[in-house]
Scaffold this motif. Structure first.
Motif, PDB file in Angstrom:
ATOM      1  N   GLU A 120       9.028   6.739  -9.847  1.00  0.00           N
ATOM      2  CA  GLU A 120       9.050   5.310  -9.524  1.00  0.00           C
ATOM      3  C   GLU A 120      10.086   5.021  -8.441  1.00  0.00           C
ATOM      4  N   GLU A 121      11.237   5.621  -8.513  1.00  0.00           N
ATOM      5  CA  GLU A 121      12.268   5.390  -7.508  1.00  0.00           C
ATOM      6  C   GLU A 121      11.845   5.938  -6.152  1.00  0.00           C
ATOM      7  N   GLU A 122      11.158   7.069  -6.136  1.00  0.00           N
ATOM      8  CA  GLU A 122      10.670   7.630  -4.872  1.00  0.00           C
ATOM      9  C   GLU A 122       9.606   6.738  -4.245  1.00  0.00           C
ATOM     10  N   LYS A 123       8.758   6.159  -5.075  1.00  0.00           N
ATOM     11  CA  LYS A 123       7.738   5.240  -4.568  1.00  0.00           C
ATOM     12  C   LYS A 123       8.396   3.980  -3.999  1.00  0.00           C
ATOM     13  N   ASP A 136       0.824  -1.210   0.000  1.00  0.00           N
ATOM     14  CA  ASP A 136       0.000   0.000   0.000  1.00  0.00           C
ATOM     15  C   ASP A 136       0.858   1.260   0.000  1.00  0.00           C
ATOM     16  N   GLU A 137       1.972   1.209   0.739  1.00  0.00           N
ATOM     17  CA  GLU A 137       2.860   2.374   0.809  1.00  0.00           C
ATOM     18  C   GLU A 137       3.386   2.716  -0.580  1.00  0.00           C
ATOM     19  N   TYR A 138       3.783   1.701  -1.337  1.00  0.00           N
ATOM     20  CA  TYR A 138       4.261   1.925  -2.708  1.00  0.00           C
ATOM     21  C   TYR A 138       3.133   2.477  -3.576  1.00  0.00           C
ATOM     22  N   THR A 139       1.963   1.848  -3.485  1.00  0.00           N
ATOM     23  CA  THR A 139       0.838   2.222  -4.348  1.00  0.00           C
ATOM     24  C   THR A 139       0.393   3.658  -4.111  1.00  0.00           C
ATOM     25  N   ASN A 140       0.387   4.082  -2.850  1.00  0.00           N
ATOM     26  CA  ASN A 140      -0.156   5.391  -2.511  1.00  0.00           C
ATOM     27  C   ASN A 140       0.883   6.508  -2.493  1.00  0.00           C
TER      28      ASN A 140
END
Length: 752
Positions: free
Chosen positions: A186-189, A177-181
């Motif tokens: 892309e690298e920051e996510k 969820d942390e990545y998705t939101n």
């Protein structure tokens, strides 16, 4: 689930034949490292103890005890800091009827290895890079639990169908969820997901891989699930059969884990894996804290000072010095260690460790992750054993905490033909009735080989709350009458990393029970704003909720427990357990039934701690029995809080906790056996228990310190035989639950 530093049984047939006792076994910085060094007064302990007798079955919770320094200076500091977190709400008197005596019935069997976790964002659950174990000196006042349960609310909203992702631990879900939101490139996510995974101890930093513990329905499913994981971009490092359960230890590159999307179903990694035939649970290894030594700086100098003191203090307290002077030094005995963190062993060889001392790094073998160089907990444990039996053969293993690693370490030590195994690790995420997979494996190994496990009972004596679920009209549990939230605060000047675990006694054969009540764990700030929640679906997860939190400096939070909306209230009384790990006590405390996994095993001897080491008072932090099935734990206590003026002068304190007491008992057992190598390990245990020194004002045996503090001072060095006069262990399936209130917090306020 995995372990943290501290402590844990034998088969009843063998025990009754020889001694009628049970043996017990606290992973890193939870059953080895000790929490606050506050001793419980004899009369207070007696009140909590005399009603809590249990049958002998030494359980040693493998969780390195979470160390917390205790100094009088810290006391005044904490008292002052407490005022910073004092609530403005008015104090209200709390009166209620007598404590509940009913123990909810529990069906026993293989135990779940997962700790369910929070779905909160990374900023909420982030773990501090600095481990801070505050030395809060706590005053207690007796309080009473609610006398009468309010009428339970009628379920209002129908529950949705079970989703395959519900099989996964919520911390794992939160990483995706942390990545998705996350916003940004892309690298920051990816970096946002990486930070959360690191904070939650599920990322192998060197490989940038997320580690998963996967339980499958049967051995026949292992190959197909392995194939599926490989196709999804991960790989299985190890497959273990533990007491009838099949566990896969898998690693998945972080990028594959958070970006995976099935081409057909569009499922993410966890939902797709959960939908795979044979997958039962997807857990995260709950690893121990490598900094979990109470006050012992992780430096070579402090280890050298500590080892010297262990020779001069711990050895003399138990009378081992007379045996060594008589030439009995451990020859002919082999002792194994399962621990983590063995820094500086090369510099200590030949002085405070055997000249040929080596460590088998199980984590490196399985996960290609070095656990031996991270911390000094295992080094300190080894030094204690060496101070008692310098001529014994000591075989050390290092693990990072997963069940698969622990099982492999046991198998390795069995192959080395050890006589005893010392474990200062553990956790509190099972029914604690001896039926977790690892507890049953320990029992099976003991039955087949005669090896006795000495396991730390744990350091949760002041980190636990237990009472029957007593809801108000809104379905929130009342901690005491009309009070539906419990304070958990951080009065220090630094962030405090803690784990809050909710467990309730509705296990099915030690595992998932689809008919169990479903409770949610909620953390709020002083204004009532929700900070974090853990609300897994107990239809497919065990009766556990948990979260890791980083509590800011001088911050007061509140714990709430609520029956999940849309679920039926329990038909029979259900006892809730709350563990707050990290050194600050919860507002309401119950010391009984805190002995952890796998000290609950029938193949282990559970070890509690006396602190100060030469005193006659059980340490306030030392976990107490009985177990949930009524058996007696711990069986014996050893010195905790071994001190050293040399490193106290440099800002250190002492190595306290059941993590320290356990190697003291393990070494003493090896010393007795070296006096007569024809003794079986069980005969050695009987000699230890027969000669233990009872603590004042406590019956012997009891569920606070078992048969007493280990002591050979009255015995002449040389061959010994069991006397055969050991009092049988006691059983108590209906203990009382005295409730203390920590004066660290504001007085309870009636719910609005």
């Amino acid at each position: 689930m995995s372990f943290s530093h501290r402590s844990r049984r034998l088969t009843h047939s063998k025990l009754t034949t020889l001694v009628v006792i049970s043996l017990a076994m606290s992973l890193l910085a939870a059953c080895g490292d000790s929490p606050t060094n506050t001793s419980v007064s004899a009369n207070t302990t007696a009140a909590a103890t005399t009603k809590a007798s249990t049958t002998t079955a030494a359980s040693t919770t493998i969780s390195t005890t979470k160390a917390v320094t205790s100094t009088t200076a810290a006391a005044s500091t904490n008292v002052t800091a407490t005022k910073a977190i004092t609530s403005t709400t008015a104090a209200a008197s709390t009166t209620a009827a007598a404590t509940t005596k009913a123990i909810t019935s529990i069906t026993t069997a293989a135990a779940t290895k997962a700790i369910t976790s929070t779905t909160t964002a990374a900023s909420t659950t982030a773990k501090s890079g600095t481990t801070n174990n505050p030395a809060a000196t706590m005053g207690h006042v007796a309080v009473s639990p609610p006398a009468v349960a309010a009428k339970l609310p009628t379920p209002s909203v129908p529950r949705p169908a079970v989703d395959s992702i519900d099989k996964a631990d919520q911390i794992l879900i939160s990483i995706i969820d942390e990545y998705t939101n996350a916003q940004g490139t892309e690298e920051e996510k990816l970096q946002a997901a990486r930070t959360l995974a690191l904070n939650e101890d599920v990322l192998m930093e060197d490989q940038d891989e997320v580690v998963l513990d996967i339980e499958v329905e049967s051995k026949a499913d292992a190959d197909s699930v392995t194939t599926k994981i490989t196709a999804m971009g991960g790989f299985v490092d190890d497959t273990e059969e533990i007491a009838g359960s099949t566990l896969l230890l898998a690693a998945v590159p972080l990028k594959a884990f958070v970006t995976y999307s099935d081409s057909t179903t569009k499922n993410n990694f966890l939902r797709e894996l959960g939908a795979t035939k044979g997958v039962k649970l997807i857990n995260l290894p709950f690893t121990e804290d490598p900094q979990g030594l109470a006050g012992l700086s992780p430096t070579l100098e402090s280890l050298q000072a500590f080892a010297q003191t262990a020779k001069n203090e711990g050895v003399k307290i138990m009378g081992a010095d007379k045996w060594q002077a008589a030439g009995i030094t451990g020859k002919g005995v082999t002792i194994g260690i399962i621990d983590s963190g063995y820094k500086f062993i090369d510099q200590l060889k030949g002085s405070f460790l055997p000249s040929d001392f080596t460590v088998k790094d199980i984590s490196q073998d399985i996960l290609k992750e070095d656990s031996a160089s991270k911390g000094v907990h295992g080094t300190a444990v080894s030094e204690i054993i060496y101070s008692l039996v310098p001529d014994a053969k000591i075989i050390a293993t290092s693990i990072s905490g997963s069940n698969a690693e622990f099982s492999t370490a046991i198998d390795y030590l069995v192959a080395q033909k050890v006589d005893f195994i010392s474990v200062s690790m553990g956790n509190n995420s099972t029914p604690e009735d001896g039926n977790s997979d690892l507890s049953k494996k320990i029992e099976d190994v003991h039955n087949k080989t005669g090896i006795v496990f000495f396991m730390a009972a744990g350091n949760e004596g002041q980190e636990h709350y237990a009472q029957n679920f007593t809801p108000n009209a809104q379905g929130f549990h009342q901690w005491v009458t009309n009070v539906d939230r419990m304070a958990v605060g951080n009065p220090t000047d630094n962030p405090l990393a803690t784990t809050i675990l909710l467990r309730w006694d509705q296990w099915l054969n030690g595992d998932v029970n689809p008919q169990a009540a479903d409770f949610d764990l909620i953390i709020e700030d002083e204004q009532g704003k929700v900070v974090a929640t853990s609300d897994g679906d107990q239809r497919v997860r065990p009766p556990l909720e948990g979260m890791r939190l980083n509590i800011p400096a001088k911050t007061l939070l509140y714990v709430r427990v609520r029956l999940k909306d849309g679920t039926q209230p329990p038909a029979q009384p259900v006892r809730l357990h709350i563990f707050v790990v990290g050194g600050i006590p919860p507002q309401f405390m119950t010391s009984v039934m805190t002995v952890g996994t796998s000290a609950d095993s029938r193949g282990a001897i559970g070890v509690g701690a006396v602190d100060p080491p030469d005193g006659d008072t059980i340490a306030g932090y030392s976990s107490q029995g009985p177990l949930s099935d009524g058996r007696m734990k711990p069986e014996i206590c050893g010195p905790g809080g071994v001190s050293s003026a040399a490193y106290e002068a440099n800002g250190g304190s002492k190595f306290n906790g059941t993590s320290a007491a356990t190697p003291e008992i393990s070494g003493l057992a090896a010393l007795i056996k070296s006096g007569d190598t024809t003794l079986t390990s069980l005969q050695v245990v009987q000699i230890l228990l027969e000669n233990a020194k009872p603590l004042p004002n406590l019956p012997s045996p009891n569920t606070v310190c078992g048969y007493g503090r280990a002591d050979l001072t009255q015995l002449s060095p040389g061959p010994l035989k069991p006397k055969g006069n050991l009092a049988p262990p006691l059983t108590n399936t209906s203990p009382t639950f005295p409730l203390d209130q920590a004066t660290l917090y504001p007085s309870p306020v009636p719910s609005k």
